[in-house]
Design a protein around this motif. Structure first.
Motif, mmCIF file in Angstrom:
data_model
loop_
_atom_site.group_PDB
_atom_site.id
_atom_site.type_symbol
_atom_site.label_atom_id
_atom_site.label_comp_id
_atom_site.label_asym_id
_atom_site.label_seq_id
_atom_site.Cartn_x
_atom_site.Cartn_y
_atom_site.Cartn_z
ATOM 1 N N GLN A 37 2.947 6.503 -8.102
ATOM 2 C CA GLN A 37 1.612 6.513 -8.702
ATOM 3 C C GLN A 37 1.486 5.672 -9.980
ATOM 4 O OE1 GLN A 37 -1.086 8.037 -7.155
ATOM 5 N NE2 GLN A 37 0.421 8.173 -5.510
ATOM 6 N N ARG A 49 0.843 -1.204 0.000
ATOM 7 C CA ARG A 49 0.000 0.000 0.000
ATOM 8 C C ARG A 49 0.874 1.247 0.000
ATOM 9 N NH1 ARG A 49 -4.581 1.628 -1.888
ATOM 10 N NH2 ARG A 49 -3.695 3.659 -2.137
ATOM 11 N N GLN A 50 1.931 1.256 0.813
ATOM 12 C CA GLN A 50 2.837 2.404 0.867
ATOM 13 C C GLN A 50 3.549 2.613 -0.463
ATOM 14 O OE1 GLN A 50 5.175 1.245 4.272
ATOM 15 N NE2 GLN A 50 3.882 2.412 5.701
ATOM 16 N N ASP A 103 1.087 4.149 -2.897
ATOM 17 C CA ASP A 103 0.869 5.564 -2.601
ATOM 18 C C ASP A 103 2.041 6.422 -3.063
ATOM 19 O OD1 ASP A 103 -1.608 5.058 -1.494
ATOM 20 O OD2 ASP A 103 -0.850 5.014 0.584
ATOM 21 N N LYS A 104 3.253 5.923 -2.885
ATOM 22 C CA LYS A 104 4.450 6.705 -3.217
ATOM 23 C C LYS A 104 4.725 6.752 -4.720
ATOM 24 C CE LYS A 104 9.265 7.356 -2.028
ATOM 25 N NZ LYS A 104 10.342 7.045 -1.110
#
Length: 170
Positions: free
Chosen positions: A159, A152-153, A156-157
């Motif tokens: 795209q 998930r991280q 998010d970082k």
């Protein structure tokens, strides 16, 4: 590599690489290992390698194969509704001719290839195009706990990152 066992799928693409460049794909059609117990009309079948095409034709070939199944597949018996039965009953030459008609070009003769391993691509690997990818082991096919949070991280970082989930052997 044959990590996905390309011969057990309705449509399979075998990448042909020459001098570290992707030149195209050998097309395999008509595979599937499923069958229904006691139903002689169902059976396992390995795909046939029926020809070669260049990367710019991949969408045309895939559409041709899918529409052959749509138009000639058994719609009355769900247990017999696989492309492998169309290939088995109508023959490879029929499929090759239909692809030529639907895609607008004939497949070339399949190029020689050799699978040298069946290992899973875990860890960092360099792709043919020079990009890098990371193969992760996902226990029992379930992303959870710390692995889920980490993915998930990353999403998010970065795209534009792609996550692909192919089946692998264990």
């Amino acid at each position: 590599m044959n990590d996905l066992d390309v011969f057990t799928n309705d449509l399979g693409l075998i990448a042909i690489v020459e001098n570290d460049q992707l030149v195209g794909y050998n097309l395999a059609v008509g595979g599937g290992m499923g069958r229904s117990h006691g139903n002689e009309q169902t059976f396992p079948r390995l795909a046939d390698v029926i020809g070669f095409f260049t990367p710019d034709k991949i969408v045309d070939v895939a559409k041709a194969v899918l529409t052959i199944h749509r138009d000639f597949g058994d719609r009355t018996d769900r247990k017999h509704a696989r492309l492998k039965y169309v290939v088995a009953e109508r023959g490879v030459e029929f499929i090759r001719n239909e692809i030529a008609q639907r895609a607008g070009f004939a497949l070339a003769t399949a190029k020689p290839y050799q699978f040298t391993t069946t290992s899973d691509l875990l860890g960092w690997r360099k792709a043919v195009d020079g990009s890098w990818f990371l193969g992760l082991f996902v226990e029992t096919g379930r992303v959870k706990d710390a692995q889920k949070i980490a993915l998930r991280q990353i999403a998010d970082k970065f795209q534009n990152i792609e996550f692909r989930c192919p089946p692998i052997k264990t």
